[in-house]
Motif scaffolding. Structure first.
Motif, PDB file in Angstrom:
ATOM      1  N   GLY A  67      95.479  82.346  71.529  1.00  0.00           N
ATOM      2  CA  GLY A  67      94.178  81.990  70.782  1.00  0.00           C
ATOM      3  C   GLY A  67      94.317  81.879  69.258  1.00  0.00           C
ATOM      4  N   VAL A  68      93.187  81.676  68.627  1.00  0.00           N
ATOM      5  CA  VAL A  68      93.074  81.779  67.152  1.00  0.00           C
ATOM      6  C   VAL A  68      92.900  83.122  66.685  1.00  0.00           C
ATOM      7  N   VAL A  69      93.706  83.984  66.137  1.00  0.00           N
ATOM      8  CA  VAL A  69      93.712  85.284  65.529  1.00  0.00           C
ATOM      9  C   VAL A  69      94.603  85.647  64.426  1.00  0.00           C
ATOM     10  N   VAL A  70      94.098  85.778  63.208  1.00  0.00           N
ATOM     11  CA  VAL A  70      95.197  85.701  62.065  1.00  0.00           C
ATOM     12  C   VAL A  70      94.493  86.907  61.021  1.00  0.00           C
ATOM     13  N   ALA A  71      95.366  87.478  60.485  1.00  0.00           N
ATOM     14  CA  ALA A  71      95.266  88.669  59.405  1.00  0.00           C
ATOM     15  C   ALA A  71      94.472  87.997  58.302  1.00  0.00           C
ATOM     16  N   ALA A  72      93.030  88.492  57.924  1.00  0.00           N
ATOM     17  CA  ALA A  72      92.201  87.526  56.906  1.00  0.00           C
ATOM     18  C   ALA A  72      92.068  88.100  55.846  1.00  0.00           C
ATOM     19  N   ASN A  73      91.889  89.755  55.733  1.00  0.00           N
ATOM     20  CA  ASN A  73      91.710  90.468  54.475  1.00  0.00           C
ATOM     21  C   ASN A  73      92.623  91.263  54.395  1.00  0.00           C
ATOM     22  N   TYR A  74      93.661  91.405  53.366  1.00  0.00           N
ATOM     23  CA  TYR A  74      94.551  92.544  53.135  1.00  0.00           C
ATOM     24  C   TYR A  74      93.907  93.376  51.954  1.00  0.00           C
ATOM     25  N   ASN A  75      93.069  94.310  52.563  1.00  0.00           N
ATOM     26  CA  ASN A  75      92.245  95.365  51.684  1.00  0.00           C
ATOM     27  C   ASN A  75      92.954  96.228  50.700  1.00  0.00           C
ATOM     28  N   CYS A  76      93.541  96.916  51.492  1.00  0.00           N
ATOM     29  CA  CYS A  76      94.451  98.008  51.022  1.00  0.00           C
ATOM     30  C   CYS A  76      95.330  98.363  52.122  1.00  0.00           C
ATOM     31  N   PRO A  77      96.347  99.119  51.801  1.00  0.00           N
ATOM     32  CA  PRO A  77      97.681  99.573  52.728  1.00  0.00           C
ATOM     33  C   PRO A  77      96.644 100.253  53.774  1.00  0.00           C
ATOM     34  N   GLY A  78      97.031  99.677  55.244  1.00  0.00           N
ATOM     35  CA  GLY A  78      96.583 100.454  56.257  1.00  0.00           C
ATOM     36  C   GLY A  78      95.017  99.930  56.573  1.00  0.00           C
ATOM     37  N   GLN A  79      94.607  98.918  55.769  1.00  0.00           N
ATOM     38  CA  GLN A  79      93.408  98.306  55.968  1.00  0.00           C
ATOM     39  C   GLN A  79      93.247  97.052  56.286  1.00  0.00           C
ATOM     40  N   LEU A  80      93.298  96.391  57.332  1.00  0.00           N
ATOM     41  CA  LEU A  80      93.322  94.960  57.182  1.00  0.00           C
ATOM     42  C   LEU A  80      92.089  94.444  58.105  1.00  0.00           C
ATOM     43  N   VAL A  81      91.579  93.410  57.834  1.00  0.00           N
ATOM     44  CA  VAL A  81      90.633  92.451  58.835  1.00  0.00           C
ATOM     45  C   VAL A  81      91.108  91.471  59.445  1.00  0.00           C
ATOM     46  N   ILE A  82      91.229  91.374  60.885  1.00  0.00           N
ATOM     47  CA  ILE A  82      91.629  90.128  61.464  1.00  0.00           C
ATOM     48  C   ILE A  82      90.414  89.075  61.864  1.00  0.00           C
ATOM     49  N   SER A  83      90.622  87.685  62.092  1.00  0.00           N
ATOM     50  CA  SER A  83      89.724  86.820  61.849  1.00  0.00           C
ATOM     51  C   SER A  83      90.131  85.734  63.094  1.00  0.00           C
ATOM     52  N   GLY A  84      89.249  85.318  63.794  1.00  0.00           N
ATOM     53  CA  GLY A  84      89.438  84.483  64.902  1.00  0.00           C
ATOM     54  C   GLY A  84      88.484  84.162  65.950  1.00  0.00           C
ATOM     55  N   ALA A  85      88.817  83.620  67.075  1.00  0.00           N
ATOM     56  CA  ALA A  85      87.810  83.335  68.229  1.00  0.00           C
ATOM     57  C   ALA A  85      87.742  84.647  68.859  1.00  0.00           C
ATOM     58  N   VAL A  86      86.547  84.730  69.459  1.00  0.00           N
ATOM     59  CA  VAL A  86      85.754  86.080  70.035  1.00  0.00           C
ATOM     60  C   VAL A  86      86.828  86.441  71.007  1.00  0.00           C
ATOM     61  N   ASP A  87      87.084  86.130  72.119  1.00  0.00           N
ATOM     62  CA  ASP A  87      88.056  86.287  73.136  1.00  0.00           C
ATOM     63  C   ASP A  87      89.388  86.919  72.363  1.00  0.00           C
ATOM     64  N   ALA A  88      89.963  86.147  71.558  1.00  0.00           N
ATOM     65  CA  ALA A  88      91.327  86.416  70.874  1.00  0.00           C
ATOM     66  C   ALA A  88      91.333  87.712  70.022  1.00  0.00           C
ATOM     67  N   GLY A 146      77.404  97.683  44.305  1.00  0.00           N
ATOM     68  CA  GLY A 146      78.504  98.442  45.388  1.00  0.00           C
ATOM     69  C   GLY A 146      79.711  98.822  44.589  1.00  0.00           C
ATOM     70  N   LYS A 147      80.505  99.731  45.342  1.00  0.00           N
ATOM     71  CA  LYS A 147      81.664 100.189  44.763  1.00  0.00           C
ATOM     72  C   LYS A 147      83.045 100.130  45.489  1.00  0.00           C
ATOM     73  N   VAL A 148      82.852  99.106  46.299  1.00  0.00           N
ATOM     74  CA  VAL A 148      83.804  99.053  47.391  1.00  0.00           C
ATOM     75  C   VAL A 148      85.306  98.698  46.710  1.00  0.00           C
ATOM     76  N   LEU A 149      85.128  97.757  45.854  1.00  0.00           N
ATOM     77  CA  LEU A 149      86.516  97.137  45.202  1.00  0.00           C
ATOM     78  C   LEU A 149      87.280  98.312  44.587  1.00  0.00           C
ATOM     79  N   GLN A 150      86.541  99.182  43.848  1.00  0.00           N
ATOM     80  CA  GLN A 150      87.063 100.279  43.111  1.00  0.00           C
ATOM     81  C   GLN A 150      87.837 101.450  44.109  1.00  0.00           C
ATOM     82  N   GLY A 151      87.219 101.488  45.174  1.00  0.00           N
ATOM     83  CA  GLY A 151      87.685 102.579  46.223  1.00  0.00           C
ATOM     84  C   GLY A 151      88.969 101.772  46.599  1.00  0.00           C
ATOM     85  N   LEU A 152      89.016 100.368  46.950  1.00  0.00           N
ATOM     86  CA  LEU A 152      90.469  99.841  47.413  1.00  0.00           C
ATOM     87  C   LEU A 152      91.659 100.112  46.282  1.00  0.00           C
TER      88      LEU A 152
END
Length: 293
Positions: free
Chosen positions: A148-169, A272-278
């Motif tokens: 199914g459709v599932v990919v790495a979507a956000n490389y936020n910082c080392p050890g913290q990624l977000v994946i994105s795709g179809a719900v079941d995948a 917010g302060k999310v980016l400076q933390g990353l």
């Protein structure tokens, strides 16, 4: 060298921008102009609305853009970036702050982008998930191994990624991530698979709007999510903005490249302060703080 960075979706909060509006007459002009351009009072929702009100797609992205850009405007002469970058939606804020887009055109594009993304979300049930504690290449390999459709979507910082795709995948990939030793693999409360192939209808819709919009050469390089390198060419900026909807946000790689190119101080402009933390997690040798007025 000073790098100014601009947040994306998720940074919104109830009451955002009210202090700017009340303290700066020129900020009021931008906020009122935004109400006119959007055709509804976004300021009412930003200043008085609930967290639920701010989650509306037509509100969230313009609200974060508006807060970020107005803050950059009221900084006045102290806003002198050597380079800029924005996380996903934040790339539009960065381009306006760097003079590549007018405020009005930037806001219109952000509004069109939000609506196009919402339509793509409604066309197919999809979602995103945060994966903590795995190397990037492991996450990528497990996504590829999942049907199914599932990919790495956000490389936020080392050890913290977000994946994105179809719900079941996404659900199947999360199980694989946990089995591989992920500290967490958690489905996020979002309505769609941003930065994945499922955003193709939105990419096509936004492409026409971006092609019809006038861009100028930015006052400083912008490090775009797609390329992670310094960009000043107008045609390249356009193409990267279009590609961004279906491509991953390479934030880790962008920050590392900015540091390699001389950035020593990162200043987050917006809610917010999310980016400076990353940034601190990506490279703790550089300074990271919020823009103050």
């Amino acid at each position: 060298m000073k790098a100014y960075i601009f947040p994306g979706q998720g940074a919104q909060f109830s009451g955002m921008g009210k202090d700017l509006y009340e303290a700066h007459p020129n900020a009021q002009e931008y906020f009122e102009s935004a109400n006119d351009i959007l055709g509804f009072s976004i300021t009412d929702i930003m200043f008085e609305g609930s967290a639920e009100d701010l989650k509306q797609t037509k509100v969230t992205q313009p609200a974060i853009f508006l807060h970020s850009v107005v803050l950059s405007k009221v900084l006045g002469d102290s806003f002198r970036p050597d380079m800029v970058a924005g996380h996903s939606l934040g790339e539009f804020s960065a381009l306006v702050a760097a003079g590549a887009l007018s405020f009005e055109d930037g806001l219109k594009l952000v509004s069109q982008r939000a609506q196009a993304m919402q339509k793509a979300c409604e066309a197919q049930e999809s979602t995103m998930a945060a994966v903590l504690g795995l190397d990037d290449n492991v996450v990528e390999e497990l996504c590829e191994a999942t049907p199914g459709v599932v990919v790495a979507a956000n490389y936020n910082c080392p050890g913290q990624l977000v994946i994105s795709g179809a719900v079941d995948a996404i659900e199947a990939a999360c199980e694989k991530m946990k089995e591989a030793g992920a500290r967490r693999a958690l489905v996020l409360p979002v309505g769609g698979a941003f930065h994945s192939p499922l955003m193709e209808p939105a990419r096509e819709e936004l492409a026409g709007a971006i092609a019809a919009t006038e861009f100028s050469a930015p006052r400083c390089p912008i490090y775009q999510n797609v390329t992670t390198t310094a960009v000043t060419d107008i045609d390249a900026i356009r193409q990267n903005l279009i590609a961004q909807l279906t491509a991953p946000v390479k934030w880790t790689q962008s920050i590392r490249q900015m540091v390699a190119d001389g950035a020593t101080e990162f200043i987050e402009v917006g809610p917010g302060k999310v980016l400076q933390g990353l940034v601190r997690k990506i490279d703790n040798s550089v300074e990271a703080s919020s823009a103050t007025i």
